[in-house]
Design a protein around this motif. Structure first.
Motif, mmCIF file in Angstrom:
data_model
loop_
_atom_site.group_PDB
_atom_site.id
_atom_site.type_symbol
_atom_site.label_atom_id
_atom_site.label_comp_id
_atom_site.label_asym_id
_atom_site.label_seq_id
_atom_site.Cartn_x
_atom_site.Cartn_y
_atom_site.Cartn_z
ATOM 1 N N GLY A 228 0.793 -1.221 0.000
ATOM 2 C CA GLY A 228 0.000 0.000 0.000
ATOM 3 C C GLY A 228 0.825 1.271 0.000
ATOM 4 N N MET A 229 2.119 1.175 -0.253
ATOM 5 C CA MET A 229 2.984 2.361 -0.243
ATOM 6 C C MET A 229 2.412 3.449 -1.168
ATOM 7 N N PRO A 230 2.240 4.687 -0.668
ATOM 8 C CA PRO A 230 1.619 5.746 -1.475
ATOM 9 C C PRO A 230 2.440 6.086 -2.716
ATOM 10 N N GLU A 231 1.756 6.579 -3.732
ATOM 11 C CA GLU A 231 2.420 7.006 -4.953
ATOM 12 C C GLU A 231 3.338 8.184 -4.641
ATOM 13 N N GLY A 232 4.603 8.104 -5.075
ATOM 14 C CA GLY A 232 5.558 9.175 -4.819
ATOM 15 C C GLY A 232 6.181 9.130 -3.439
ATOM 16 N N HIS A 233 5.946 8.046 -2.699
ATOM 17 C CA HIS A 233 6.520 7.909 -1.352
ATOM 18 C C HIS A 233 8.042 7.903 -1.431
ATOM 19 N N GLU A 234 8.691 8.649 -0.554
ATOM 20 C CA GLU A 234 10.151 8.758 -0.577
ATOM 21 C C GLU A 234 10.789 7.799 0.428
ATOM 22 N N VAL A 235 11.714 6.994 -0.069
ATOM 23 C CA VAL A 235 12.496 6.099 0.781
ATOM 24 C C VAL A 235 13.917 6.648 0.826
ATOM 25 N N VAL A 236 14.422 6.885 2.040
ATOM 26 C CA VAL A 236 15.717 7.548 2.210
ATOM 27 C C VAL A 236 16.767 6.547 2.697
ATOM 28 N N PHE A 237 17.874 6.483 1.962
ATOM 29 C CA PHE A 237 19.049 5.722 2.392
ATOM 30 C C PHE A 237 20.056 6.757 2.906
ATOM 31 N N GLU A 238 20.077 6.918 4.219
ATOM 32 C CA GLU A 238 20.829 8.013 4.845
ATOM 33 C C GLU A 238 22.336 7.839 4.667
ATOM 34 N N GLY A 239 22.993 8.936 4.238
ATOM 35 C CA GLY A 239 24.447 8.965 4.131
ATOM 36 C C GLY A 239 25.023 8.076 3.047
ATOM 37 N N GLU A 240 24.243 7.758 2.011
ATOM 38 C CA GLU A 240 24.704 6.841 0.974
ATOM 39 C C GLU A 240 24.977 7.530 -0.364
#
Length: 365
Positions: A228-240
């Protein structure tokens, strides 16, 4: 802070020894580069100056102890062969290094002073609608720049090849005197051209990166798609993001979007839409059909009356998972009625009789 460190160290000694590889999230076959990368990522994440959650400081100490052992070839070999007890016998009561000093040494300065942050990388990432429905783990790669393994970002062949700039005396700036009027001069500061403002000059460049301090690298990541992840949802990979000795690495940010489904499914937030084509007989007399959903389960489509072209049937709870909740939206099925290209004389006669009978019955009423 130091007193806290020794208290935590005492607790760590009394507690059962943790698997040092698991502490850094590594396999026993991890390379030196993997160990440095894991320490860099985790030590920044759990540093007490940044992470105020309970247990973060204890975790930071544990990470430092694991790195201290696994980054030393001799200690790592003893640990792999004889475990924690063999390592204690080898160290003979030696004290662990202060984790905060280790962190400071690794990053070339205090955590608080490293405030400049590099640019983040933001990109669109398309996934299948079925993956958003069920959830999925998707591996992908990112090309970026990392600190050179050989010189650790100094750009020099060795530490002995780094010297204080004689032009600016290590300050990184030099005084410039400029005449304004005869007998009158103005004095200003300018970045030292010999060292570029760093205060250090390199006599012999690193042979691995050619003095560039960074090298090209392909990093592997795993995107966890939540149902159900929303459209345009941002997933952050910190410091990568791209690394540099001049800044703290930014983030790799993925904007997750749904790829157009070739099977005909459409999504709008928590709702799903499907078009079903039926014939004139089914439209008039009703029908029972099976629709295969995105995860393979069967949804029954049942109509007992007349189905008009464009009619939309709502099926509760068969839409998309609602993000962050244990619930589902609705499924909307739009019916498309296909008429025959031609009909036989016999069929025409029967239809005429049926409609005539129907009309007569209606007139009598």
């Amino acid at each position: 802070m130091l007193s806290t460190y020794f208290f935590l160290l005492l607790l760590a000694t009394l507690a059962a020894a943790a698997d040092l590889y698991k502490v850094l999230g590594l396999h026993k076959s991890a390379s030196d580069k993997d160990i440095r990368h894991a320490y860099k990522k985790l030590s920044k994440k759990y540093h007490p100056d940044k992470n105020k959650e309970p247990g973060a400081e204890e975790k930071f100490v544990e990470i430092a102890q694991a790195y201290e052992v696994l980054s030393d070839p001799t200690k790592r070999q003893i640990y792999d062969q004889y475990g924690e007890e063999g390592l204690k016998a080898h160290e003979g009561g030696q004290h662990h290094a202060n984790p905060f000093d280790m962190f400071q040494s690794f990053f070339g300065g205090g955590f608080q002073r490293q405030t400049r942050r590099g640019p983040s990388s933001v990109s669109e990432f398309e996934v299948q609608l079925a993956d958003v429905y069920t959830g999925a783990s998707i591996d992908f790669m990112v090309k970026k720049r990392i600190l050179c393994d050989h010189c650790r970002g100094s750009g020099a062949a060795s530490d002995g090849d780094i010297h204080t700039c004689t032009t600016c005396g290590g300050s990184g700036v030099r005084l410039v005197k400029q005449q304004i009027f005869p007998g009158m001069f103005a004095q200003s500061q300018a970045t030292c051209g010999d060292c570029g403002g760093h205060g250090k000059v390199i006599k012999r460049k690193c042979p691995h990166c050619g003095g560039q301090k960074v090298v090209d690298h392909t990093a592997h990541f795993t995107l966890e798609v939540t149902p159900g992840m929303p459209e345009g949802h941002e997933v952050v990979f910190e410091g990568e993001a791209d690394e540099s000795p001049d800044w703290e690495a930014g983030d790799v940010v993925l904007r997750v979007r749904t790829r157009k489904d070739k099977g005909g499914w459409r999504r709008k937030e928590s709702s799903l839409y499907w078009k079903e084509t039926i014939g004139i007989e089914e439209a008039l007399l009703g029908f029972e059909r099976n629709l295969t959903h995105l995860d393979g389960h069967i949804v029954g489509l049942v109509r007992t009356g007349v189905t008009q072209p464009g009619f939309v049937q709502t099926i509760k709870g068969e839409g998309m998972p609602i993000f962050g909740r244990e619930a589902f939206g609705d499924l909307f099925v739009e019916y498309n009625v296909v008429l025959p290209i031609e009909i036989s004389s016999e069929t025409r006669r029967k239809l005429a009789e049926a409609f005539q009978t129907s009309r007569s019955s209606h007139d009598e009423l």
